[in-house]
Design a protein around this motif. Sequence first.
Motif, PDB file in Angstrom:
ATOM      1  N   TYR A   1      47.283  16.771  48.335  1.00  0.00           N
ATOM      2  CA  TYR A   1      48.234  17.111  47.950  1.00  0.00           C
ATOM      3  C   TYR A   1      48.029  18.985  47.604  1.00  0.00           C
ATOM      4  CZ  TYR A   1      49.785  12.034  46.972  1.00  0.00           C
ATOM      5  OH  TYR A   1      50.020  11.434  47.713  1.00  0.00           O
ATOM      6  N   GLU A   2      49.885  19.698  48.364  1.00  0.00           N
ATOM      7  CA  GLU A   2      49.906  20.689  47.579  1.00  0.00           C
ATOM      8  C   GLU A   2      50.985  20.388  46.019  1.00  0.00           C
ATOM      9  OE1 GLU A   2      53.267  24.172  48.917  1.00  0.00           O
ATOM     10  OE2 GLU A   2      51.857  23.496  50.224  1.00  0.00           O
ATOM     11  N   LEU A   3      49.922  20.956  44.976  1.00  0.00           N
ATOM     12  CA  LEU A   3      50.706  20.379  44.038  1.00  0.00           C
ATOM     13  C   LEU A   3      50.785  21.845  43.407  1.00  0.00           C
ATOM     14  CD1 LEU A   3      50.863  18.373  41.927  1.00  0.00           C
ATOM     15  CD2 LEU A   3      48.623  19.282  40.970  1.00  0.00           C
ATOM     16  N   THR A   4      52.511  21.793  42.728  1.00  0.00           N
ATOM     17  CA  THR A   4      53.244  21.941  42.102  1.00  0.00           C
ATOM     18  C   THR A   4      53.707  21.692  40.572  1.00  0.00           C
ATOM     19  OG1 THR A   4      53.896  22.743  43.757  1.00  0.00           O
ATOM     20  CG2 THR A   4      54.883  23.712  41.690  1.00  0.00           C
ATOM     21  N   ILE A   5      52.986  22.386  39.709  1.00  0.00           N
ATOM     22  CA  ILE A   5      53.463  21.999  38.263  1.00  0.00           C
ATOM     23  C   ILE A   5      54.653  22.630  37.617  1.00  0.00           C
ATOM     24  CG2 ILE A   5      52.234  21.882  35.985  1.00  0.00           C
ATOM     25  CD1 ILE A   5      50.083  21.059  36.991  1.00  0.00           C
ATOM     26  N   VAL A   6      55.898  21.774  37.306  1.00  0.00           N
ATOM     27  CA  VAL A   6      56.463  22.352  36.488  1.00  0.00           C
ATOM     28  C   VAL A   6      56.904  22.295  35.165  1.00  0.00           C
ATOM     29  CG1 VAL A   6      59.592  22.705  36.759  1.00  0.00           C
ATOM     30  CG2 VAL A   6      58.364  22.273  39.142  1.00  0.00           C
ATOM     31  N   LEU A   7      57.187  23.488  34.547  1.00  0.00           N
ATOM     32  CA  LEU A   7      56.768  23.085  32.798  1.00  0.00           C
ATOM     33  C   LEU A   7      56.888  24.716  32.280  1.00  0.00           C
ATOM     34  CD1 LEU A   7      52.380  24.326  32.034  1.00  0.00           C
ATOM     35  CD2 LEU A   7      54.366  25.473  34.285  1.00  0.00           C
TER      36      LEU A   7
ATOM     37  N   GLU B   1      61.170  17.577  51.470  1.00  0.00           N
ATOM     38  CA  GLU B   1      60.160  16.690  51.676  1.00  0.00           C
ATOM     39  C   GLU B   1      58.956  16.875  50.348  1.00  0.00           C
ATOM     40  OE1 GLU B   1      60.522  14.859  53.544  1.00  0.00           O
ATOM     41  OE2 GLU B   1      62.251  15.474  54.770  1.00  0.00           O
ATOM     42  N   PHE B   2      59.088  16.508  49.350  1.00  0.00           N
ATOM     43  CA  PHE B   2      58.235  16.521  48.659  1.00  0.00           C
ATOM     44  C   PHE B   2      57.945  15.179  47.944  1.00  0.00           C
ATOM     45  CE2 PHE B   2      61.894  18.323  46.203  1.00  0.00           C
ATOM     46  CZ  PHE B   2      62.522  18.044  45.728  1.00  0.00           C
ATOM     47  N   ILE B   3      57.174  14.814  47.216  1.00  0.00           N
ATOM     48  CA  ILE B   3      57.112  13.717  46.354  1.00  0.00           C
ATOM     49  C   ILE B   3      57.121  13.707  44.616  1.00  0.00           C
ATOM     50  CG2 ILE B   3      56.026  11.900  44.838  1.00  0.00           C
ATOM     51  CD1 ILE B   3      54.120  12.254  48.241  1.00  0.00           C
ATOM     52  N   THR B   4      57.789  13.648  43.708  1.00  0.00           N
ATOM     53  CA  THR B   4      58.078  14.199  42.357  1.00  0.00           C
ATOM     54  C   THR B   4      57.320  13.508  41.238  1.00  0.00           C
ATOM     55  OG1 THR B   4      60.443  15.232  42.655  1.00  0.00           O
ATOM     56  CG2 THR B   4      59.795  14.094  40.409  1.00  0.00           C
ATOM     57  N   VAL B   5      56.512  13.405  41.164  1.00  0.00           N
ATOM     58  CA  VAL B   5      55.904  12.843  39.848  1.00  0.00           C
ATOM     59  C   VAL B   5      55.735  13.116  37.980  1.00  0.00           C
ATOM     60  CG1 VAL B   5      53.536  11.942  38.330  1.00  0.00           C
ATOM     61  CG2 VAL B   5      53.832  12.611  40.901  1.00  0.00           C
ATOM     62  N   PHE B   6      56.483  12.459  37.513  1.00  0.00           N
ATOM     63  CA  PHE B   6      56.841  11.849  36.234  1.00  0.00           C
ATOM     64  C   PHE B   6      55.561  11.757  34.925  1.00  0.00           C
ATOM     65  CE2 PHE B   6      61.066  12.118  37.902  1.00  0.00           C
ATOM     66  CZ  PHE B   6      61.761  13.739  37.027  1.00  0.00           C
ATOM     67  N   PRO B   7      54.555  12.389  34.148  1.00  0.00           N
ATOM     68  CA  PRO B   7      53.910  11.936  33.876  1.00  0.00           C
ATOM     69  C   PRO B   7      53.935  12.052  32.493  1.00  0.00           C
ATOM     70  CG  PRO B   7      53.092  13.883  34.721  1.00  0.00           C
ATOM     71  CD  PRO B   7      54.734  14.001  34.531  1.00  0.00           C
TER      72      PRO B   7
ATOM     73  N   GLU C   1      65.243  16.974  34.108  1.00  0.00           N
ATOM     74  CA  GLU C   1      64.753  16.383  34.303  1.00  0.00           C
ATOM     75  C   GLU C   1      65.818  15.237  35.206  1.00  0.00           C
ATOM     76  OE1 GLU C   1      62.397  16.995  30.809  1.00  0.00           O
ATOM     77  OE2 GLU C   1      64.269  16.586  31.571  1.00  0.00           O
ATOM     78  N   THR C   2      66.761  14.579  34.243  1.00  0.00           N
ATOM     79  CA  THR C   2      67.780  13.366  35.589  1.00  0.00           C
ATOM     80  C   THR C   2      68.420  14.626  36.505  1.00  0.00           C
ATOM     81  OG1 THR C   2      69.486  13.871  33.513  1.00  0.00           O
ATOM     82  CG2 THR C   2      68.031  12.289  33.141  1.00  0.00           C
ATOM     83  N   LYS C   3      68.674  15.972  36.204  1.00  0.00           N
ATOM     84  CA  LYS C   3      69.392  16.438  37.381  1.00  0.00           C
ATOM     85  C   LYS C   3      68.782  16.811  38.247  1.00  0.00           C
ATOM     86  CE  LYS C   3      72.949  19.290  34.563  1.00  0.00           C
ATOM     87  NZ  LYS C   3      73.201  20.613  34.548  1.00  0.00           N
ATOM     88  N   TRP C   4      67.247  16.407  38.457  1.00  0.00           N
ATOM     89  CA  TRP C   4      66.049  16.497  39.430  1.00  0.00           C
ATOM     90  C   TRP C   4      65.974  15.522  40.068  1.00  0.00           C
ATOM     91  CZ3 TRP C   4      62.697  20.926  40.555  1.00  0.00           C
ATOM     92  CH2 TRP C   4      61.591  20.549  41.411  1.00  0.00           C
TER      93      TRP C   4
ATOM     94  N   ALA D   1      55.140  17.977  40.188  1.00  0.00           N
ATOM     95  CA  ALA D   1      55.065  16.953  38.715  1.00  0.00           C
ATOM     96  C   ALA D   1      56.031  17.871  38.437  1.00  0.00           C
ATOM     97  CB  ALA D   1      53.584  17.037  38.253  1.00  0.00           C
ATOM     98  N   ILE D   2      56.558  17.346  37.217  1.00  0.00           N
ATOM     99  CA  ILE D   2      57.563  17.592  36.044  1.00  0.00           C
ATOM    100  C   ILE D   2      57.293  17.372  34.751  1.00  0.00           C
ATOM    101  CG2 ILE D   2      60.017  17.745  34.934  1.00  0.00           C
ATOM    102  CD1 ILE D   2      59.986  18.592  38.720  1.00  0.00           C
ATOM    103  N   LEU D   3      57.035  18.540  34.195  1.00  0.00           N
ATOM    104  CA  LEU D   3      56.816  18.158  32.518  1.00  0.00           C
ATOM    105  C   LEU D   3      57.501  18.784  31.497  1.00  0.00           C
ATOM    106  CD1 LEU D   3      53.348  19.717  32.661  1.00  0.00           C
ATOM    107  CD2 LEU D   3      53.791  17.935  33.570  1.00  0.00           C
ATOM    108  N   GLY D   4      57.545  18.298  30.639  1.00  0.00           N
ATOM    109  CA  GLY D   4      58.562  17.977  29.293  1.00  0.00           C
ATOM    110  C   GLY D   4      58.348  19.762  28.730  1.00  0.00           C
TER     111      GLY D   4
END
Length: 243
Positions: free
Chosen positions: A60-66, A101-107, A126-129, A37-40
């Motif tokens: 899920y194995e959840l990782t939050i990027v912040l 092999e991951f799913i990216t979520v933008f809240p 965000e856009t590079k990701w 999950a990519i946070l701003g």
Amino acid sequence: MTIDDQTLRILIKEVVKQLKKEEAIETMSLPKPKMVAILGTKWQEAYNSFFDQLPQSLSYELTIVLTKELKAHPVFVNTLAERKDVNCVFREDINIENYKEFITVFPVVSREMMVKTALCIHDTFETKWIQHCMEKGQKIIMLKYGMEQLTGKEPKAYQNKIKHYYETLLDYEIEIKEEVFANSNPQEQKQVISYTNNGKKIITEKEVDQYVKKKKIELYKGDIITDLAKEKAKSLGITMIRM
């Protein structure tokens, strides 16, 4: 050697029991799918909804990027302090090449981010990701409640252009959902029709299959259907009806 019916039934039951046991062990040993999950950089109200949706047990194995500043916000402190199954990584410490092999979520999705993604401009974190995910064929989900909305006062041409960018994201196979943890088993999630914040229907190429039996797609004013969806509908003999 002859086996009577009763003994045979007992043996069959034991074999089935053992097979079920082995299947359960194999299922338990399967690694969880990975989600990032990519946070701003600033606090947004939409994060409340995202964290409210977190189930007690994650599939899920959840990782939050912040950012470090964002992690200090009371909501994150209260939510993440007790979650041992959620990893936090700071933007400045992350190496995207390590995420496969991951799913990216933008809240939260700003209009700038949406437009740049649609135009293939990759000059922000965000856009590079997103570019990396596109190149690797990784799934991207944007949450509908976190998307910046129009006020309705904009010129019609401006509104149509933003709508076009919105449709472009769908053609890129970026999923726009109301929530991401609706089903505890991601392998069992069913296709459903998505809607915009204004209650308008969104139909992408993936959703067209749901209309095969009806042989028609009813579209009301403001509903969005992507170009790829139109092509697929035509190839399947599905009629689009404007109501």
